[in-house]
Design an enzyme around this catalytic site. Structure first.
Site, PDB file in Angstrom:
ATOM      1  CD1 TRP A 107      12.824  -5.075  -4.379  1.00 20.28           C
ATOM      2  CD2 TRP A 107      13.162  -5.949  -6.401  1.00 20.28           C
ATOM      3  NE1 TRP A 107      14.043  -5.711  -4.367  1.00 20.28           N
ATOM      4  CE2 TRP A 107      14.274  -6.243  -5.586  1.00 20.28           C
ATOM      5  CE3 TRP A 107      13.164  -6.384  -7.727  1.00 20.28           C
ATOM      6  CZ2 TRP A 107      15.363  -6.981  -6.053  1.00 20.28           C
ATOM      7  CZ3 TRP A 107      14.256  -7.124  -8.190  1.00 20.28           C
ATOM      8  CH2 TRP A 107      15.332  -7.410  -7.356  1.00 20.28           C
ATOM      9  CG  ASP A 180       6.882  -8.365  -5.460  1.00 24.40           C
ATOM     10  OD1 ASP A 180       7.034  -9.341  -4.695  1.00 24.40           O
ATOM     11  OD2 ASP A 180       7.846  -7.808  -6.042  1.00 24.40           O
ATOM     12  CE  LYS A 204      13.368 -11.200  -1.360  1.00 25.18           C
ATOM     13  NZ  LYS A 204      14.778 -10.869  -1.358  1.00 25.18           N
TER      14      LYS A 204
END
Ligand SMILES: Cc1ncc(COP(=O)(O)O)c(C=O)c1O
Length: 367
Positions: A107, A180, A204
């Site tokens: 990511w 992030d 999530k």
């Protein structure tokens, strides 16, 4: 009650059953008004109450100082890969947009690649999760003096690499740190003296996909590139209380219920302790086993996403099939790394993890 499996999906992921029950009970009529939360105008007093409550509960949970605003946006983590540079990359020097990156997995690498469209990117640190941060020899020269910000992914969902302690980085880096936290938000406290901006897709640890939480220091608002779409300009979103455009109202409603659920469970410190207990159970099982392995350095092992492999890969499919038979679902690893991945977000109960560990031990005995 409907049958509920233990859902180890990396996201969209399991939500607390209690939250879904409240949502189900209010689906047709929010607080008896005869209109469901999905059907309320974002300009109504009822929705103002929903979004304000969600914002304030989140502020309390994470101890977000008043120096930072909390925004609810759309577009997910990948949109923030553009939104962050569009808002911040020219902060240091308008004529030379530049940012630093810590790459610790898929990511953060994607984030760095997207930022290349907007300016100069420096890969300050490359961390493969196998060597501790202390061995990487981070010094002041690791970071660019002209970078507008430093981007870090605090939990790499695919590889299972988590950077919880920003101190060793903050010690030498002087630009604003952008995090992030899509896959570990609300699972541990955040030190906002080090964090200038933090974002997380909801799917999530917060709620349904479609909401992105952005927590940003107010002095970083108002620096967007002229081409930045208005709906993605953090300053405009902040000035309009996250209602510059129609916000993802139902997602924010569920997020608010999840925040209250976390508060009622003992808050972020309780989630932190739970995540340590849950992940240790699986890592202990892996480390004592001769069937499974995880090669991430112990100082970085993610508490939220536990990937592991079989020395004998041919056992993977059988493992997944037998797990599904007893309602342990979505354990397949991401296609990039293969193997198994158990995602243990806040809503995953300890019993779910204990059931998985018992199953892993039993599977090894029979293998
Ligand atoms: C750490 C992290 N960042 C970013 C993303 C991308 O999120 P989205 O698909 O919501 O854009 C993900 C998705 O799983 C993620 O795990």
């Amino acid at each position: 009650m409907a049958r509920r499996a233990y859902n180890f999906s990396a996201g969209p992921a399991m939500l607390p059953t209690e939250v879904l029950e409240v949502a189900a009970s209010q689906m047709l009529s929010y607080r008896g008004i005869g209109v469901g939360p999905m059907e309320i105008s974002h300009r109504s007093a009822h929705f103002s109450e929903i979004i304000e409550c969600a914002r304030e509960t989140l502020r309390d949970l994470l101890n977000v100082p008043q120096s930072h605003d909390i925004l609810f946006m759309q577009g997910g983590g990948i949109a923030q890969n553009s939104i962050v540079p569009l808002n911040l990359m020219s902060l240091a020097d308008r004529s030379r947009p530049e940012a630093d990156f810590i790459v610790s997995g898929t990511w953060s690498e994607k984030t760095e690649q997207e930022a290349m469209k907007y300016g100069r990117t420096n890969r300050a640190v490359h961390l493969d999760g196998r060597a501790p941060l202390s061995q990487l020899n981070i010094t002041a020269s690791t970071f660019s003096k002209s970078a507008s910000y430093l981007h870090v992914c605090s939990n790499e969902t695919i590889e299972g690499v988590e950077i919880l302690d920003l101190d060793p980085i903050a010690k030498y880096n002087s630009s604003p740190i952008v995090v992030d936290a899509s896959s570990n938000i609300l699972s541990a406290p955040v030190d906002f003296t080090h964090v200038a901006a933090l974002y997380a897709g909801a799917q999530k640890n917060i709620g349904p996909a479609g909401v992105t939480v952005v927590i940003v220091r107010r002095d970083l608002l108002g620096h967007a590139h002229p081409y930045c779409p208005s709906a993605f300009d953090w300053r405009l979103v902040s000035e309009h209380g996250s209602m510059y455009n129609t916000p993802p109202t139902y997602g924010i409603y569920i997020a608010g219920l999840v925040f209250e659920w976390i508060r009622d469970q003992g808050g972020v410190s309780a989630m932190h302790a739970n995540s340590e207990v849950k992940s240790s159970l699986i890592y202990d099982c892996i480390d004592k086993s001769s069937l499974y392995y995880n090669h991430i350095d112990k100082s970085y092992r993610s508490r939220l996403n536990v990937p592991f492999h079989f020395h004998d890969r041919s056992l993977e499919e059988l493992f997944l099939e037998k797990a599904r038979d007893i309602d342990l679902v979505y354990l397949k690893g991401h296609k990039k790394v293969g193997g198994i991945r158990a995602s243990l977000y806040n809503a995953m109960p300890l019993e779910g993890v204990a059931t998985l560990v018992d199953f892993m031990k039993e599977f090894e005995r029979k293998a």
